[in-house]
Design an enzyme around this catalytic site. Structure first.
Site, PDB file in Angstrom:
ATOM      1  N   CYS A   1       0.733  -1.277  -0.096  1.00  0.00           N
ATOM      2  CA  CYS A   1       0.045   0.039  -0.058  1.00  0.00           C
ATOM      3  C   CYS A   1       0.907   1.260   0.061  1.00  0.00           C
ATOM      4  O   CYS A   1       0.442   2.358  -0.488  1.00  0.00           O
ATOM      5  CB  CYS A   1      -0.742   0.071   1.142  1.00  0.00           C
ATOM      6  SG  CYS A   1      -1.930  -1.513   1.330  1.00  0.00           S
TER       7      CYS A   1
ATOM      8  N   HIS B   1      -3.852   7.368   0.988  1.00  0.00           N
ATOM      9  CA  HIS B   1      -3.804   5.674   0.171  1.00  0.00           C
ATOM     10  C   HIS B   1      -5.337   5.464   0.773  1.00  0.00           C
ATOM     11  O   HIS B   1      -5.790   5.600   1.808  1.00  0.00           O
ATOM     12  CB  HIS B   1      -2.820   4.886   0.947  1.00  0.00           C
ATOM     13  CG  HIS B   1      -3.472   3.655   0.943  1.00  0.00           C
ATOM     14  ND1 HIS B   1      -3.716   2.890  -0.553  1.00  0.00           N
ATOM     15  CD2 HIS B   1      -3.494   2.540   1.687  1.00  0.00           C
ATOM     16  CE1 HIS B   1      -3.814   1.682  -0.202  1.00  0.00           C
ATOM     17  NE2 HIS B   1      -3.863   1.562   0.982  1.00  0.00           N
TER      18      HIS B   1
ATOM     19  N   ASN C   1      -9.780  -0.771  -2.496  1.00  0.00           N
ATOM     20  CA  ASN C   1      -8.379  -0.457  -1.905  1.00  0.00           C
ATOM     21  C   ASN C   1      -7.581  -1.087  -3.241  1.00  0.00           C
ATOM     22  O   ASN C   1      -7.640  -2.450  -3.355  1.00  0.00           O
ATOM     23  CB  ASN C   1      -8.149  -1.204  -0.687  1.00  0.00           C
ATOM     24  CG  ASN C   1      -6.592  -0.889  -0.274  1.00  0.00           C
ATOM     25  OD1 ASN C   1      -5.790  -0.808  -1.043  1.00  0.00           O
ATOM     26  ND2 ASN C   1      -6.202  -1.255   1.050  1.00  0.00           N
TER      27      ASN C   1
HETATM   28  O1  UT7 Z   1      -4.433  -0.901   2.748  1.00  0.00           O
HETATM   29  C1  UT7 Z   1      -3.683  -1.518   3.882  1.00  0.00           C
HETATM   30  C2  UT7 Z   1      -4.293  -1.079   5.009  1.00  0.00           C
HETATM   31  N1  UT7 Z   1      -5.325  -1.755   5.307  1.00  0.00           N
HETATM   32  C3  UT7 Z   1      -6.126  -1.409   6.355  1.00  0.00           C
HETATM   33  O2  UT7 Z   1      -5.939  -0.284   6.780  1.00  0.00           O
HETATM   34  C4  UT7 Z   1      -7.421  -2.171   6.547  1.00  0.00           C
HETATM   35  C5  UT7 Z   1      -7.513  -2.032   7.981  1.00  0.00           C
HETATM   36  N2  UT7 Z   1      -9.021  -2.510   8.586  1.00  0.00           N
HETATM   37  C6  UT7 Z   1     -10.121  -2.336   8.285  1.00  0.00           C
HETATM   38  O3  UT7 Z   1     -10.240  -1.673   7.424  1.00  0.00           O
HETATM   39  C7  UT7 Z   1     -11.083  -3.176   9.014  1.00  0.00           C
HETATM   40  O4  UT7 Z   1     -10.488  -3.914   9.974  1.00  0.00           O
HETATM   41  C8  UT7 Z   1     -11.930  -4.131   8.060  1.00  0.00           C
HETATM   42  C9  UT7 Z   1     -12.773  -3.581   7.084  1.00  0.00           C
HETATM   43  C10 UT7 Z   1     -11.082  -5.060   7.222  1.00  0.00           C
HETATM   44  C11 UT7 Z   1     -12.859  -5.189   8.910  1.00  0.00           C
HETATM   45  O5  UT7 Z   1     -13.732  -4.442   9.799  1.00  0.00           O
HETATM   46  P1  UT7 Z   1     -13.787  -5.037  11.264  1.00  0.00           P
HETATM   47  O6  UT7 Z   1     -14.872  -3.939  11.679  1.00  0.00           O
HETATM   48  O7  UT7 Z   1     -12.538  -4.698  11.837  1.00  0.00           O
HETATM   49  O8  UT7 Z   1     -14.473  -6.246  11.115  1.00  0.00           O
HETATM   50  P2  UT7 Z   1     -14.150  -7.592  11.721  1.00  0.00           P
HETATM   51  O9  UT7 Z   1     -12.638  -8.019  10.988  1.00  0.00           O
HETATM   52  O10 UT7 Z   1     -13.453  -7.330  13.210  1.00  0.00           O
HETATM   53  O11 UT7 Z   1     -15.195  -8.482  11.710  1.00  0.00           O
HETATM   54  C12 UT7 Z   1     -16.333  -8.210  12.487  1.00  0.00           C
HETATM   55  C13 UT7 Z   1     -17.478  -9.285  12.071  1.00  0.00           C
HETATM   56  C14 UT7 Z   1     -17.049 -10.499  12.261  1.00  0.00           C
HETATM   57  O12 UT7 Z   1     -18.193 -11.311  12.603  1.00  0.00           O
HETATM   58  P3  UT7 Z   1     -18.361 -11.673  14.272  1.00  0.00           P
HETATM   59  O13 UT7 Z   1     -17.211 -12.447  14.465  1.00  0.00           O
HETATM   60  O14 UT7 Z   1     -18.447 -10.612  14.672  1.00  0.00           O
HETATM   61  O15 UT7 Z   1     -19.448 -12.507  14.067  1.00  0.00           O
HETATM   62  C15 UT7 Z   1     -16.607 -11.020  10.807  1.00  0.00           C
HETATM   63  O16 UT7 Z   1     -16.949 -12.364  10.390  1.00  0.00           O
HETATM   64  O17 UT7 Z   1     -17.799  -9.074  10.546  1.00  0.00           O
HETATM   65  C16 UT7 Z   1     -17.470 -10.236   9.840  1.00  0.00           C
HETATM   66  N3  UT7 Z   1     -17.018  -9.921   8.455  1.00  0.00           N
HETATM   67  C17 UT7 Z   1     -18.392  -9.612   7.588  1.00  0.00           C
HETATM   68  N4  UT7 Z   1     -19.484  -9.954   7.636  1.00  0.00           N
HETATM   69  C18 UT7 Z   1     -20.068  -9.548   6.511  1.00  0.00           C
HETATM   70  C19 UT7 Z   1     -15.761  -9.916   8.339  1.00  0.00           C
HETATM   71  N5  UT7 Z   1     -16.021  -9.486   6.777  1.00  0.00           N
HETATM   72  C20 UT7 Z   1     -17.236  -9.472   6.521  1.00  0.00           C
HETATM   73  C21 UT7 Z   1     -18.005  -9.154   5.060  1.00  0.00           C
HETATM   74  N6  UT7 Z   1     -19.395  -9.233   5.178  1.00  0.00           N
HETATM   75  N7  UT7 Z   1     -17.119  -8.906   4.036  1.00  0.00           N
END
Ligand code: UT7
Length: 335
Positions: free
Chosen positions: A114, A262, A292
């Site tokens: 990135c 980014h 992204n």
């Molecule tokens: O470019 C390089 C740098 N990258 C970044 O800066 C990305 C940084 N991170 C993020 O943007 C966020 O962490 C994400 C968008 C990737 C994820 O969001 P989050 O709020 O951290 O979600 P999470 O991974 O903690 O997941 C929350 C819930 C989980 O379910 P439970 O365990 O709470 O039941 C996941 O299984 O959301 C679920 N989940 C989804 N649900 C529907 C994960 N992905 C999805 C999805 N659709 N695509």
């Protein structure tokens, strides 16, 4: 002494638009979750056989070279940033040299995910500042879609990334109060595996291991991201490296005309915007349309911002990135 200045910008994205609803047909996800957590509405995926990381980079580069008002043969050096090269080796820099029919100039590949474009820009800037080269083609291009786990198992990663390319021509600027004023680069390899693609690699698992094990549960050849950990680090490092750049030039956050971050997550951009007290039109975001695109995201966004007339001569434009490595960086540019 010279500075480098961006004299031409271009981008290319595949025509194939993939909406959140399209993804919800192939995995357990939904438009609401994706938009709420990331701001993404849609992204582009290549049509296989039609585009590669190199071909997208070449298309973006042609536009940038034309807008710079130079001939391809005026290019002295190529820097190509990507995490998704066409081949394991050689990297795409030489393929661009070949496909654009540029004379046998040097071609360097940058592997900083990135932060790739900011790193590539920094390298090009140093070559121009030292007087070694006059015009450098800098490309960021990514083809994620073929390498993502497009099942529910991979949804936390696969909904985020998209394909596309952006390019800039950096040229010598005699007025050292203009152009790229400074760049600032960092890394923290301690967290290398928190956002990574482990295989195939000579360190742990090569293609032969993958074939031999033939394990359908194997996830090692898909990108892995510890999302919340990456998010927490991103907001801190984005702020730090923007402030570092401003401070190095005796500037204040109020001097920023346009921040082009980014495009990692709209929530990250909004957090940074608030922290620096910037208005909506002072931060350029297009993650809604493209997701992204890692090394391509800044040059695509910068090109769109420029095309929309959001960058005028004399503006202070700040680029900032954070990502896998971890790596992060900023560039302070007087347009
Ligand atoms: O470019 C390089 C740098 N990258 C970044 O800066 C990305 C940084 N991170 C993020 O943007 C966020 O962490 C994400 C968008 C990737 C994820 O969001 P989050 O709020 O951290 O979600 P999470 O991974 O903690 O997941 C929350 C819930 C989980 O379910 P439970 O365990 O709470 O039941 C996941 O299984 O959301 C679920 N989940 C989804 N649900 C529907 C994960 N992905 C999805 C999805 N659709 N695509």
């Amino acid at each position: 002494m010279y500075n480098s200045k961006i004299t031409g910008l271009g981008y290319y994205v595949p025509d194939n638009v993939v909406s959140n609803d399209d993804l919800s047909k192939i995995m357990d996800t939904n438009d609401e979750w994706i938009q709420e957590r990331t701001g993404i509405k849609e992204r582009r995926h290549v049509v296989p056989e039609q585009d590669t990381t190199t071909s997208m980079g070449v298309k973006a580069a042609k536009v940038a070279i034309e807008r710079a008002g130079i001939d391809k043969d005026d290019i002295d050096f190529i820097v190509f940033a990507t995490l998704s090269p066409d081949y394991y080796f050689p990297g795409p820099g030489v393929l661009v040299q070949r496909d654009l029919g540029i004379k046998t100039v040097g071609a360097l590949d940058v592997r900083n995910q990135c932060s790739g474009f900011v790193y590539a820009l920094s390298v090009a800037d140093q070559y121009i500042k030292s007087g070694m080269y006059k015009n450098i083609l800098v490309i960021g291009s990514e083809l994620h879609s073929r390498g993502l786990d497009m099942t529910t198992r991979g949804r936390a990663v696969s909904v985020i990334f998209g394909d596309g390319a952006g390019a800039a021509v950096l040229s010598r600027e005699e007025d050292t109060t203009k152009g790229v004023l400074s760049t600032h680069l960092h890394s923290e390899g301690q967290h290398a595996e928190e956002l990574s693609l482990i295989a195939p690699g000579m360190g742990k698992r090569w293609v032969t291991d993958i074939l031999e094990e033939n394990d359908p549960q194997d996830e090692s050849y898909y990108p892995h991201m510890n999302g919340q950990f990456v998010f927490k680090n991103a907001v801190v490092r984005f702020s730090e490296v923007i402030l570092e750049g401003l401070k190095a030039n005796n500037l204040q956050p109020t001097d920023i005309d346009l921040l082009v971050p980014h495009q990692a997550n709209l929530r990250i951009s909004q957090f940074i915007q608030k922290q620096f007290g910037l208005a909506d039109d002072q931060v350029f975001n297009n993650i809604m349309k493209y997701g992204n695109t890692t090394a391509a995201s800044i040059p695509i966004a910068l090109t769109e911002a420029w095309e929309a007339g959001k960058i005028k001569s004399g503006d202070l434009v700040v680029l900032a990135a954070f990502g896998s490595g971890f790596t992060w960086g900023s560039a302070i540019i007087k347009w």
